[in-house]
Design a protein around this motif. Sequence first.
Motif, short mmCIF file in Angstrom:
data_model
loop_
_atom_site.label_atom_id
_atom_site.label_comp_id
_atom_site.label_asym_id
_atom_site.label_seq_id
_atom_site.Cartn_x
_atom_site.Cartn_y
_atom_site.Cartn_z
N MET A 96 0.86 -1.20 0.15
CA MET A 96 -0.06 -0.04 -0.04
C MET A 96 0.93 1.20 0.06
SD MET A 96 -3.11 -0.77 -0.17
CE MET A 96 -4.42 -1.74 0.64
N GLN A 97 2.00 1.15 0.78
CA GLN A 97 2.90 2.56 0.87
C GLN A 97 3.50 2.60 -0.60
OE1 GLN A 97 5.71 1.70 4.01
NE2 GLN A 97 4.00 1.25 5.37
N SER A 98 3.94 1.35 -1.27
CA SER A 98 4.47 1.56 -2.45
C SER A 98 3.62 2.13 -3.53
CB SER A 98 5.10 0.22 -3.01
OG SER A 98 6.05 -0.04 -1.91
N ILE A 99 2.49 1.55 -3.60
CA ILE A 99 1.46 2.07 -4.52
C ILE A 99 1.32 3.52 -4.47
CG2 ILE A 99 -0.96 1.88 -5.21
CD1 ILE A 99 -1.07 -1.00 -4.10
N ALA A 100 1.09 4.12 -3.13
CA ALA A 100 0.79 5.46 -2.99
C ALA A 100 1.78 6.30 -3.35
CB ALA A 100 0.32 5.58 -1.58
N ARG A 101 3.08 5.88 -3.12
CA ARG A 101 4.23 6.52 -3.54
C ARG A 101 4.46 6.52 -5.14
NH1 ARG A 101 9.87 5.70 -1.24
NH2 ARG A 101 10.08 7.79 -1.75
N ALA A 102 3.97 5.68 -5.87
CA ALA A 102 3.85 5.56 -7.23
C ALA A 102 2.98 6.40 -7.83
CB ALA A 102 3.97 4.17 -7.87
N LEU A 103 1.93 6.28 -7.18
CA LEU A 103 0.60 7.24 -7.69
C LEU A 103 0.88 8.75 -7.59
CD1 LEU A 103 -2.47 5.09 -6.42
CD2 LEU A 103 -1.74 5.44 -8.72
N THR A 104 1.55 8.98 -6.47
CA THR A 104 1.96 10.57 -6.37
C THR A 104 2.99 11.00 -6.87
OG1 THR A 104 2.75 9.94 -4.12
CG2 THR A 104 0.49 10.61 -4.21
N GLY A 105 3.81 10.12 -7.81
CA GLY A 105 4.92 10.43 -8.48
C GLY A 105 6.31 10.54 -7.61
N GLN A 106 6.27 9.98 -6.20
CA GLN A 106 7.26 10.06 -5.43
C GLN A 106 8.32 9.08 -5.91
OE1 GLN A 106 6.44 10.01 -1.48
NE2 GLN A 106 4.68 11.29 -1.50
N ILE A 107 7.91 7.94 -6.65
CA ILE A 107 8.91 6.85 -7.24
C ILE A 107 8.31 6.59 -8.60
CG2 ILE A 107 9.46 5.69 -5.05
CD1 ILE A 107 7.32 3.44 -5.41
N PRO A 108 8.97 5.98 -9.53
CA PRO A 108 8.76 5.96 -10.69
C PRO A 108 7.92 4.35 -10.62
CG PRO A 108 11.16 5.35 -10.45
CD PRO A 108 10.47 5.92 -9.43
N PHE A 109 7.05 4.42 -11.78
CA PHE A 109 6.63 2.90 -11.97
C PHE A 109 7.61 2.15 -12.66
CE2 PHE A 109 2.74 5.59 -11.61
CZ PHE A 109 1.85 4.68 -10.86
N ALA A 110 8.13 1.02 -11.72
CA ALA A 110 9.41 0.54 -12.37
C ALA A 110 9.04 -0.98 -12.67
CB ALA A 110 10.46 0.36 -11.51
N GLY A 111 7.63 -1.56 -12.28
CA GLY A 111 7.49 -3.03 -12.73
C GLY A 111 7.08 -3.32 -14.00
N LYS A 112 7.15 -4.67 -14.18
CA LYS A 112 6.80 -4.95 -15.58
C LYS A 112 5.97 -6.37 -15.32
CE LYS A 112 10.89 -3.30 -18.09
NZ LYS A 112 10.00 -2.35 -18.59
N LEU A 113 4.84 -6.24 -16.38
CA LEU A 113 3.87 -7.43 -16.07
C LEU A 113 4.35 -8.67 -16.24
CD1 LEU A 113 0.60 -6.08 -17.80
CD2 LEU A 113 0.72 -6.71 -15.37
N PRO A 114 4.39 -9.68 -15.14
CA PRO A 114 4.84 -11.24 -15.51
C PRO A 114 3.90 -11.88 -16.18
CG PRO A 114 5.13 -10.37 -13.09
CD PRO A 114 4.10 -9.64 -13.93
N VAL A 115 2.62 -11.29 -16.55
CA VAL A 115 1.56 -12.06 -17.07
C VAL A 115 0.94 -11.43 -18.33
CG1 VAL A 115 1.21 -13.52 -15.38
CG2 VAL A 115 -0.18 -11.42 -15.63
N SER A 116 0.21 -12.04 -19.16
CA SER A 116 -0.31 -11.30 -20.40
C SER A 116 -1.64 -10.95 -19.98
CB SER A 116 -0.35 -12.17 -21.69
OG SER A 116 1.12 -12.45 -22.04
N LEU A 117 -2.04 -9.63 -20.40
CA LEU A 117 -3.39 -9.05 -20.11
C LEU A 117 -4.05 -9.00 -21.34
CD1 LEU A 117 -2.92 -6.76 -17.02
CD2 LEU A 117 -3.60 -9.08 -17.29
N LYS A 118 -4.44 -9.85 -21.98
CA LYS A 118 -4.94 -9.69 -23.57
C LYS A 118 -6.68 -10.07 -23.64
CE LYS A 118 -0.63 -10.99 -25.60
NZ LYS A 118 0.32 -11.82 -26.46
#
Length: 560
Positions: A538-560
Amino acid sequence: MMEQNQSGRSLLKQMTLREKIGQMLLCGFHGTEASGDIERLLTEVPIGGVIYFARNVESPEQVERLSKGLQHIARGRGNLPLWISIDQEGGMVARITEGISLMPGQMAIAAAGSLEDAYEAARISGLELKSMGINMNFAPVLDINNNPANPVIGVRSFGEEPEAVAEFGVHTIRGLQDACLAATAKHFPGHGDTDIDSHLDLPVIAHGRERVERVELVPFRAAIAAGVDAMMSAHIYFPALEPQRLPVTLSPAVLSGLLRKELGYEGLIVTDCMEMDAIAVHYGTVEAAVMAVEAGADLVLISHTAKLQRESFGALVQAVESGRISEKRIDESVLRLLTYKAKRGLLRMDADEPAAVAGREKDNAMSLAAAAPEQAERVERGDRSHLDVARRISENSITLVRDEEGMLPLKLERTLVITVATEVTTIADEQLVQAPTLGSALADCGLEVVDLTVSPEDVASDSARLLQAAEAEGVKQIVVGTYNAVNPSGDPQRRLIGRLNRLGKPVAVVALRSPYDLLAIPDASVYVAAYESRPLAMQSIARALTGQIPFAGKLPVSLK
């Protein structure tokens, strides 16, 4: 391993049939102290080990006392030291969550993308578990989650690519075993492509042998090459591998044929829990315990019921005495169990020191450990450097799938945040402690928040209240944290988001567990995958949503 094997043979020759069969049982129990039912069981049956669930956990200090108490009882009865096992996968499946460095789950680790961090997360987890007297972890999950409808694996997997699952799995195995824990690759030969939970029924995977070789078996072959101590069998029927309608756990063709002979696996084969409905309903736990040993299992896991544990022990003794199972077959498994107990420090290699087992002197054998396995150094659970690893992985895992409106980072405006609360969706989840809401985490990051929480089953009945809050004049943007909206029961979440989108205000959807939620909400123009809803996530999500950290993750599954 050769020295341990030779000494194991010396000890094996001096064990009674009851002692040997006891080594093949791994039992769960209720309670947080080494007393009551578990003390009676250890006194009556020379079982090989126990398994901890959240019901056995109050704190790390209490778990350490419990482990020492159980080993003390076993030692006092003249029995061999116990395997003390646990399902501590990380993320959403973890039995100990407080007072330790709880690592993100496997899909989050894969999304973060670092094999080195996968190793370090496992090593830290292993060291902290070891400090509590735990010596076997039922991890990593090597199932390839290529079925969005899978109700039980999902984010417990490293993803959908066989080679990636193999790489992350091998690094996890090495991390755990470098901490002197027995790692367990599960669920052989693969539980990822199912749409039925084996806790509830018997899944069937109908793929041909070529496909199983090309996909499901890839990470398990890698685990064998890496020297994994244990392999857990799946309660799944593979027609391509077994001519009779038998789940893998009860299949000689799969356990003795494929795993032992074809793949050359020499480590321990442990069953998944024999009280799961895939086994108990179709075969009966007690009869299935005998069938599993006939099939080639070394360690039979019965997680809950003392009566079934005692009856299974008696049935196995009777099976040998009646000639249904040869004592030679029992000896094969017990020798492996003794060898790996020695490897993991449960037995000392003192060839000249006699050891008392079941009240008799045993010469030229492995002596019993004088106490719980010794620690080379005292591990500080929840050490800051350990927590820093967990935080780094968590922050690097948060994945921005799409932002078609340019909504992110969130503006410093009044924001309605709706968190669909965590719920137990499978027995593997067990007792989940509710995390802080996504709204509270965003408020900690400086956002002005209207913070609302709703349980998954109450989304429909609360939708009018939630929509009224969204329509309020001061609310400029909306964030919704979904929880398994892709499941059939997720219809109310999907309808709510559709109605929120029609308000004309920016809406961001954050999947707090299954990244496949996007398949159920294809019109989400802003979508973030977080893989779990533990407090750190939850802390990591909030920091990413507010621009304090970049979105660095990559999907390990396909969303097709």
